[in-house]
Design a protein around this motif. Structure first.
Motif, PDB file in Angstrom:
ATOM      1  N   LYS A   1       0.833  -1.201   0.000  1.00 22.89           N
ATOM      2  CA  LYS A   1       0.000   0.000   0.000  1.00 22.89           C
ATOM      3  C   LYS A   1       0.870   1.253   0.000  1.00 22.89           C
ATOM      4  O   LYS A   1       1.729   1.439   0.866  1.00 22.89           O
ATOM      5  N   ILE A   2       0.626   2.149  -0.965  1.00 19.73           N
ATOM      6  CA  ILE A   2       1.425   3.365  -1.109  1.00 19.73           C
ATOM      7  C   ILE A   2       0.663   4.554  -0.530  1.00 19.73           C
ATOM      8  O   ILE A   2      -0.488   4.807  -0.883  1.00 19.73           O
TER       9      ILE A   2
ATOM     10  N   VAL B   1       7.292   9.268   0.273  1.00 23.04           N
ATOM     11  CA  VAL B   1       6.109   8.413   0.292  1.00 23.04           C
ATOM     12  C   VAL B   1       6.519   7.063   0.864  1.00 23.04           C
ATOM     13  O   VAL B   1       7.700   6.748   0.968  1.00 23.04           O
ATOM     14  N   GLN B   2       5.518   6.272   1.234  1.00 26.16           N
ATOM     15  CA  GLN B   2       5.772   4.994   1.899  1.00 26.16           C
ATOM     16  C   GLN B   2       4.973   3.891   1.239  1.00 26.16           C
ATOM     17  O   GLN B   2       3.818   4.079   0.866  1.00 26.16           O
ATOM     18  N   ALA B   3       5.595   2.726   1.089  1.00 26.12           N
ATOM     19  CA  ALA B   3       4.904   1.521   0.635  1.00 26.12           C
ATOM     20  C   ALA B   3       4.989   0.509   1.772  1.00 26.12           C
ATOM     21  O   ALA B   3       6.090   0.188   2.238  1.00 26.12           O
ATOM     22  N   THR B   4       3.825   0.023   2.215  1.00 24.37           N
ATOM     23  CA  THR B   4       3.748  -0.823   3.412  1.00 24.37           C
ATOM     24  C   THR B   4       3.287  -2.229   3.067  1.00 24.37           C
ATOM     25  O   THR B   4       2.352  -2.424   2.281  1.00 24.37           O
ATOM     26  N   ASP B   5       3.937  -3.206   3.665  1.00 21.43           N
ATOM     27  CA  ASP B   5       3.576  -4.610   3.497  1.00 21.43           C
ATOM     28  C   ASP B   5       2.194  -4.828   4.109  1.00 21.43           C
ATOM     29  O   ASP B   5       2.008  -4.654   5.318  1.00 21.43           O
ATOM     30  N   PRO B   6       1.185  -5.208   3.323  1.00 16.17           N
ATOM     31  CA  PRO B   6      -0.162  -5.372   3.881  1.00 16.17           C
ATOM     32  C   PRO B   6      -0.255  -6.507   4.895  1.00 16.17           C
ATOM     33  O   PRO B   6      -1.162  -6.519   5.725  1.00 16.17           O
ATOM     34  N   ALA B   7       0.684  -7.432   4.853  1.00 15.18           N
ATOM     35  CA  ALA B   7       0.674  -8.544   5.797  1.00 15.18           C
ATOM     36  C   ALA B   7       1.466  -8.239   7.065  1.00 15.18           C
ATOM     37  O   ALA B   7       1.402  -9.003   8.037  1.00 15.18           O
ATOM     38  N   ASP B   8       2.200  -7.121   7.063  1.00 10.89           N
ATOM     39  CA  ASP B   8       3.022  -6.767   8.219  1.00 10.89           C
ATOM     40  C   ASP B   8       3.238  -5.255   8.207  1.00 10.89           C
ATOM     41  O   ASP B   8       4.200  -4.762   7.627  1.00 10.89           O
TER      42      ASP B   8
ATOM     43  N   VAL C   1       8.826   0.490   3.126  1.00 14.41           N
ATOM     44  CA  VAL C   1       9.912   1.208   2.466  1.00 14.41           C
ATOM     45  C   VAL C   1       9.448   2.636   2.240  1.00 14.41           C
ATOM     46  O   VAL C   1       8.242   2.923   2.182  1.00 14.41           O
ATOM     47  N   ARG C   2      10.416   3.545   2.127  1.00 14.68           N
ATOM     48  CA  ARG C   2      10.133   4.938   1.799  1.00 14.68           C
ATOM     49  C   ARG C   2      11.076   5.369   0.690  1.00 14.68           C
ATOM     50  O   ARG C   2      12.189   4.831   0.567  1.00 14.68           O
ATOM     51  N   TYR C   3      10.635   6.339  -0.092  1.00 15.52           N
ATOM     52  CA  TYR C   3      11.454   6.791  -1.214  1.00 15.52           C
ATOM     53  C   TYR C   3      10.955   8.162  -1.660  1.00 15.52           C
ATOM     54  O   TYR C   3       9.809   8.541  -1.401  1.00 15.52           O
ATOM     55  N   GLY C   4      11.821   8.907  -2.323  1.00 14.47           N
ATOM     56  CA  GLY C   4      11.411  10.216  -2.816  1.00 14.47           C
ATOM     57  C   GLY C   4      12.583  11.153  -2.980  1.00 14.47           C
ATOM     58  O   GLY C   4      13.752  10.752  -2.975  1.00 14.47           O
ATOM     59  N   GLY C   5      12.262  12.426  -3.118  1.00 17.26           N
ATOM     60  CA  GLY C   5      13.284  13.442  -3.287  1.00 17.26           C
ATOM     61  C   GLY C   5      12.716  14.816  -2.998  1.00 17.26           C
ATOM     62  O   GLY C   5      11.520  15.060  -3.173  1.00 17.26           O
ATOM     63  N   ALA C   6      13.567  15.717  -2.514  1.00 16.57           N
ATOM     64  CA  ALA C   6      13.169  17.088  -2.187  1.00 16.57           C
ATOM     65  C   ALA C   6      14.381  17.985  -2.361  1.00 16.57           C
ATOM     66  O   ALA C   6      15.523  17.511  -2.358  1.00 16.57           O
TER      67      ALA C   6
ATOM     68  N   ALA D   1      14.410   1.335   3.875  1.00 22.93           N
ATOM     69  CA  ALA D   1      13.629   0.143   4.211  1.00 22.93           C
ATOM     70  C   ALA D   1      13.700  -0.093   5.708  1.00 22.93           C
ATOM     71  O   ALA D   1      14.759   0.093   6.327  1.00 22.93           O
ATOM     72  N   ALA D   2      12.581  -0.516   6.296  1.00 20.77           N
ATOM     73  CA  ALA D   2      12.515  -0.754   7.738  1.00 20.77           C
ATOM     74  C   ALA D   2      11.683  -1.997   8.014  1.00 20.77           C
ATOM     75  O   ALA D   2      10.702  -2.281   7.317  1.00 20.77           O
ATOM     76  N   ALA D   3      12.085  -2.732   9.050  1.00 20.05           N
ATOM     77  CA  ALA D   3      11.357  -3.933   9.450  1.00 20.05           C
ATOM     78  C   ALA D   3      11.768  -4.286  10.868  1.00 20.05           C
ATOM     79  O   ALA D   3      12.771  -3.795  11.383  1.00 20.05           O
TER      80      ALA D   3
END
Length: 210
Positions: free
Chosen positions: A88-89, A98-105, A110-115, A187-189
């Protein structure tokens, strides 16, 4: 396909410091991010630079096939990378992120982007940030914080662990600057799931552009 090369230059000893919680984001500057989501035909294709690699920064060859089980996504600042299919983004708490999250956990993401990059030196800005961040995270332990080369430019590699309640967290991230923009992948876990998260982090690194 670009890959991280060069040894990490450690800049200080490992440390730990207990305190109260703080936002996970490592970004403290820049305006709100632009629209984001899965890359498609409406998303401008990233540059594919065929010039001499010694002439300057080189973007990843994102035109190569997306790794099995992943999807290509576009993020703030023009970043393009790959994340696992079905994650899920959402917008993250930091600007240009922005963040993409594991729907099962939900603890795995992970996060990614630029500024727009700050005026501060790339490495020094993250050394300074870590000094503040570490105080807010119980059991903080640096695993690496130093420089490497990525896409032909200087990059910062930062990896650490900290406690969150009764759970140990593991995070690995990379930061680099191109044309006045500071890009990152992260990435984080939970620490006990980090071994299976490493390939996801590598996919971010190997398939990011610029």
């Amino acid at each position: 396909m670009s890959a991280v090369v060069g040894a990490v230059l450690l800049v200080a000893p490992k440390q730990s410091a207990p305190s109260t919680a703080a936002p996970l984001t490592t970004y403290v500057f820049a305006p709100p991010p632009p629209a984001f989501g899965p890359a498609d035909s409406a998303t401008p294709a990233p540059r594919i630079d065929t010039a001499d690699p010694d002439a300057g920064p080189q973007p990843s060859k994102v035109a190569l096939p997306v790794p099995e089980g992943f999807q290509r996504v576009a993020g703030p600042g023009g970043l393009v990378t790959t994340v696992p299919k079905g994650w899920k983004i959402t917008r993250s708490s930091g600007p240009g992120s922005v963040q993409a999250t594991d729907p099962a956990d939900p603890a795995r993401h992970v996060r990614y982007g630029g500024a727009p990059a700050p005026a501060t030196d790339l490495l020094q800005s993250h050394v300074d940030y870590e000094a503040v961040f570490a105080k807010s995270k119980p059991g903080f332990q640096r695993l690496s914080l130093g420089t490497t080369q990525y896409h032909g430019v200087l990059a910062v590699d930062w990896e650490f662990e900290h406690d969150s309640g009764d759970v140990r967290k593991h995070v690995h991230s990379m930061y680099w600057r191109v044309d006045g923009i500071e890009y990152f992948v992260y990435a984080a876990a939970d620490a006990d799931r980090w071994a299976e998260t490493v390939p996801i982090y590598h996919a971010l690194v190997d398939n990011s552009s610029p």
